[in-house]
Design a protein around this motif. Structure first.
Motif, mmCIF file in Angstrom:
data_model
loop_
_atom_site.group_PDB
_atom_site.id
_atom_site.type_symbol
_atom_site.label_atom_id
_atom_site.label_comp_id
_atom_site.label_asym_id
_atom_site.label_seq_id
_atom_site.Cartn_x
_atom_site.Cartn_y
_atom_site.Cartn_z
ATOM 1 N N ARG A 152 -36.389 19.943 0.028
ATOM 2 C CA ARG A 152 -37.717 19.635 0.588
ATOM 3 C C ARG A 152 -37.692 18.450 1.544
ATOM 4 N NH1 ARG A 152 -39.746 15.197 -2.344
ATOM 5 N NH2 ARG A 152 -38.284 14.633 -3.977
ATOM 6 N N ASP A 158 -50.349 28.817 3.310
ATOM 7 C CA ASP A 158 -51.689 29.404 3.323
ATOM 8 C C ASP A 158 -51.725 30.725 4.094
ATOM 9 O OD1 ASP A 158 -52.738 27.358 1.854
ATOM 10 O OD2 ASP A 158 -53.746 26.349 3.522
ATOM 11 N N ASN A 168 -46.795 15.662 6.181
ATOM 12 C CA ASN A 168 -46.384 14.582 5.266
ATOM 13 C C ASN A 168 -45.756 13.406 6.014
ATOM 14 O OD1 ASN A 168 -47.028 15.353 2.568
ATOM 15 N ND2 ASN A 168 -45.278 16.744 2.503
ATOM 16 N N GLU A 203 -52.831 23.702 13.811
ATOM 17 C CA GLU A 203 -52.784 22.582 12.861
ATOM 18 C C GLU A 203 -54.212 22.107 12.554
ATOM 19 O OE1 GLU A 203 -50.676 20.748 10.938
ATOM 20 O OE2 GLU A 203 -52.384 19.448 10.531
ATOM 21 N N ARG A 204 -54.445 21.812 11.274
ATOM 22 C CA ARG A 204 -55.816 21.430 10.881
ATOM 23 C C ARG A 204 -56.185 20.004 11.289
ATOM 24 N NH1 ARG A 204 -54.781 20.765 4.380
ATOM 25 N NH2 ARG A 204 -52.905 19.551 4.655
HETATM 26 C C1 LIG Z 1 -44.801 11.075 -1.328
HETATM 27 C C2 LIG Z 1 -43.642 11.793 -0.745
HETATM 28 C C3 LIG Z 1 -42.468 11.103 -0.534
HETATM 29 C C4 LIG Z 1 -41.403 11.741 0.080
HETATM 30 N N1 LIG Z 1 -40.279 11.033 0.354
HETATM 31 C C5 LIG Z 1 -39.378 11.544 1.213
HETATM 32 C C6 LIG Z 1 -38.366 10.701 1.750
HETATM 33 O O1 LIG Z 1 -38.251 9.546 1.395
HETATM 34 N N2 LIG Z 1 -37.530 11.244 2.675
HETATM 35 C C7 LIG Z 1 -37.629 12.541 3.095
HETATM 36 O O2 LIG Z 1 -36.863 12.958 3.976
HETATM 37 N N3 LIG Z 1 -38.555 13.381 2.570
HETATM 38 C C8 LIG Z 1 -39.446 12.901 1.660
HETATM 39 N N4 LIG Z 1 -40.448 13.687 1.148
HETATM 40 C C9 LIG Z 1 -40.464 15.144 1.424
HETATM 41 C C10 LIG Z 1 -41.025 15.533 2.764
HETATM 42 O O3 LIG Z 1 -41.947 14.596 3.254
HETATM 43 C C11 LIG Z 1 -41.722 16.910 2.770
HETATM 44 O O4 LIG Z 1 -41.123 17.815 1.921
HETATM 45 C C12 LIG Z 1 -41.715 17.453 4.191
HETATM 46 O O5 LIG Z 1 -42.388 16.536 5.037
HETATM 47 C C13 LIG Z 1 -42.340 18.831 4.249
HETATM 48 O O6 LIG Z 1 -42.595 19.184 5.580
HETATM 49 P P1 LIG Z 1 -43.338 20.549 5.955
HETATM 50 O O7 LIG Z 1 -43.455 20.547 7.420
HETATM 51 O O8 LIG Z 1 -42.671 21.680 5.276
HETATM 52 O O9 LIG Z 1 -44.771 20.464 5.227
HETATM 53 P P2 LIG Z 1 -46.008 19.489 5.426
HETATM 54 O O10 LIG Z 1 -45.574 18.145 5.795
HETATM 55 O O11 LIG Z 1 -46.822 19.663 4.195
HETATM 56 O O12 LIG Z 1 -46.783 20.101 6.676
HETATM 57 C C14 LIG Z 1 -47.673 21.181 6.614
HETATM 58 C C15 LIG Z 1 -48.613 21.125 7.804
HETATM 59 O O13 LIG Z 1 -49.489 22.239 7.766
HETATM 60 C C16 LIG Z 1 -50.837 21.824 7.961
HETATM 61 N N5 LIG Z 1 -51.693 22.761 7.240
HETATM 62 C C17 LIG Z 1 -51.669 23.017 5.914
HETATM 63 N N6 LIG Z 1 -52.579 23.926 5.594
HETATM 64 C C18 LIG Z 1 -53.193 24.270 6.750
HETATM 65 C C19 LIG Z 1 -54.236 25.186 7.060
HETATM 66 N N7 LIG Z 1 -54.800 25.925 6.096
HETATM 67 N N8 LIG Z 1 -54.646 25.292 8.339
HETATM 68 C C20 LIG Z 1 -54.057 24.531 9.319
HETATM 69 N N9 LIG Z 1 -53.062 23.651 9.073
HETATM 70 C C21 LIG Z 1 -52.626 23.524 7.805
HETATM 71 C C22 LIG Z 1 -50.860 20.415 7.394
HETATM 72 O O14 LIG Z 1 -51.929 19.652 7.896
HETATM 73 C C23 LIG Z 1 -49.495 19.882 7.795
HETATM 74 O O15 LIG Z 1 -49.511 19.300 9.085
HETATM 75 C C24 LIG Z 1 -41.508 13.108 0.477
HETATM 76 C C25 LIG Z 1 -42.695 13.805 0.246
HETATM 77 C C26 LIG Z 1 -43.754 13.154 -0.358
HETATM 78 C C27 LIG Z 1 -45.018 13.916 -0.567
#
Ligand SMILES: Cc1cc2nc3c(=O)[nH]c(=O)nc-3n(C[C@H](O)[C@H](O)[C@H](O)COP(=O)(O)OP(=O)(O)OC[C@H]3O[C@@H](n4cnc5c(N)ncnc54)[C@H](O)[C@@H]3O)c2cc1C
Length: 442
Positions: free
Chosen positions: A394, A181, A61, A53-54
């Motif tokens: 999502r 990525d 998110n 994790e970065r």
């Molecule tokens: C503004 C907003 C409001 C939302 N509202 C809601 C809500 O009300 N309720 C709900 O349930 N969902 C909501 N969502 C959706 C939800 O938050 C996301 O879709 C979900 O958190 C995605 O999780 P993930 O683990 O797939 O990705 P992410 O949360 O994007 O996690 C990716 C991880 O990878 C790491 N990473 C990325 N690139 C690299 C790299 N090159 N090297 C090392 N580490 C890296 C990042 O730092 C991060 O920790 C919302 C999203 C947003 C943006």
């Protein structure tokens, strides 16, 4: 070589020791909620797991983006569709006093939705606990550098860390980096937007308070939001707020940033514009919205929240049609009931397709299997789904369920040995393990 360059050369050589090489059954790239659940699930299934994790904390998110509410655990009539590790996260948050009761509420679109509001800072602790208890090895402050591939197999992933380059040679890789990525660097193929589609915008969440919530909830929020939008104080006609549990503050989701968050320069501009929009919105709250007169902007998200970037092309591309007229997949590994919810990048109203009372849909394992790669899985918001389908699946509840499935699958695949392959996993065994762990698959 100039004198200055010559005097730099030895110092640079001393700063570049040979990369540290680590082995792992499963490497999870990205510790958002999907990646963290994948890592925990894989470790509980017996794999040696490294979580890259970065940032210096987990959650993506959910913590850095300060989203602050887990939406959509059930169908409109209350049938549970997400449980498993996602529920464990909430149970652990409650022990810390950092999650509110499960409730239904009315969204700015007028639709009813269910949610659990939580404290993003405490979620960091809960995720720490879960990975520590499961024996996951976290590799924090580590940014993905490159991925080496031989034929259809990923053989090595390198990350840039404080102590230099770290190379990991995993049997199985789970890309949960949101932006996919690792898959990008592995040369995977990605889905394009269709004509008329745009990436969903990003949002800078901000914390504001104290708020008199009784006065706020009694106000005509819809009319106030439209007024704020027309006056240019709000970037979207909505005043979405998740209350920070057991406090007088709320996390507001009102900014709108049309950005491709994989473009570094554009992302930087979006962070700055996001804080500007949040500040304008906070001024509007204070001056125009009942219950907010004493409030101040208390905090920004650590980074803009990113809804959508890359979606990998997988063995199956999940479509909106398959969610709206639900397909019963033989290889279903998770379920969901969140509607298709598209935030227009240009501001204005949401495109929101409400679902029927008992409407739920399934996510097939093949959507986690990137086409053309053997020892790799995708989890979270970058899995193989159309733009419209992603607009539903999502949410964090479903991302956690998909992450859990990816983790169990990765552990089962890694147990096959050096030739581990995602497609060689027995879907029956995978589904049985997920049901045993309390997950919902329908
Ligand atoms: C503004 C907003 C409001 C939302 N509202 C809601 C809500 O009300 N309720 C709900 O349930 N969902 C909501 N969502 C959706 C939800 O938050 C996301 O879709 C979900 O958190 C995605 O999780 P993930 O683990 O797939 O990705 P992410 O949360 O994007 O996690 C990716 C991880 O990878 C790491 N990473 C990325 N690139 C690299 C790299 N090159 N090297 C090392 N580490 C890296 C990042 O730092 C991060 O920790 C919302 C999203 C947003 C943006």
């Amino acid at each position: 070589m100039t004198t200055a360059a010559a005097s730099l050369a030895p110092a640079m050589a001393q700063d570049a020791p040979a990369p540290q090489v680590l082995g792992a059954d499963v490497l999870v790239c990205g510790a958002g909620v999907a990646g963290t659940m994948a890592a925990v699930a894989a470790a509980r299934a017996g794999a040696r797991v490294l979580l890259l994790e970065r940032y210096g904390f987990l959650g993506g998110n959910a913590t850095a983006g300060a989203v602050a509410q887990f939406n959509s655990w059930q169908t409109a009539n209350g049938r549970r569709v997400v449980a498993g590790l996602a529920q464990e996260v909430v149970d652990r948050l409650r022990i810390y006093g950092a999650a509110a009761a499960h409730e239904t509420f009315v969204m700015s679109t007028g639709h009813r939705m269910d949610r659990v509001e939580y404290a993003p800072e405490v979620l960091k602790l809960v995720l720490d606990d879960m990975v520590s208890d499961a024996g996951v090895q976290p590799l924090l402050h580590a940014s993905l550098l490159d991925v080496q591939r031989e034929g259809a197999r990923v053989t090595q992933v390198r990350a840039l860390t404080k102590s230099g380059i770290v190379a990991v040679r995993p049997r199985m890789l789970v890309d949960a980096s949101g932006d996919m990525d690792a898959l990008r660097k592995a040369g995977a193929s990605f889905l394009s937007l269709e004509a008329g589609e745009a990436l969903q915008p990003a949002t800078m969440m901000f914390r504001f308070g104290p708020i008199d919530f009784a006065a706020l909830e009694a106000a005509d929020i819809g009319a106030l939001a439209r007024r704020g939008y027309e006056e240019g104080a709000l970037a979207r006609a909505a005043l979405h707020v998740a209350r920070a549990p057991f406090s007088q503050d709320g996390w507001f989701n009102v900014s709108r940033l049309a950005v491709d968050a994989t473009d570094a320069m554009a992302l930087g501009r979006a962070e700055i514009e996001g804080r500007r929009q949040a500040w304008c919105a906070a001024k509007f709250l204070r001056h125009a919205v009942p219950g907010c007169a004493q409030g101040r902007l208390q905090a920004f998200g650590t980074q803009v929240g990113v809804r959508e970037t890359r979606r990998v092309r997988g063995e199956h591309v999940l479509t909106a049609e398959e969610l709206l007229a639900p397909v019963a997949f033989d290889d279903a590994i998770a379920a969901g009931a969140y509607p298709i919810d598209i935030h227009p990048a240009a501001g204005g109203e949401l495109e929101y397709s409400a679902l029927g009372d008992d409407h739920a849909y399934q996510i097939p394992y093949r959507s986690l299997c990137p086409a053309g790669l053997d020892n790799v899985l995708a989890a979270g918001r970058g899995i193989s789904a159309s733009h419209k389908a992603l607009a539903a699946i999502r949410v964090m509840t479903i991302s956690m369920a998909v992450g859990q499935a990816a983790g169990v699958a990765a552990a089962q695949a890694a147990a096959q040995g050096e030739r581990a392959a995602a497609r060689a996993v027995s879907v029956q065994r995978l589904r049985a393990a997920l049901l045993d762990a309390g997950a919902c698959l329908a």
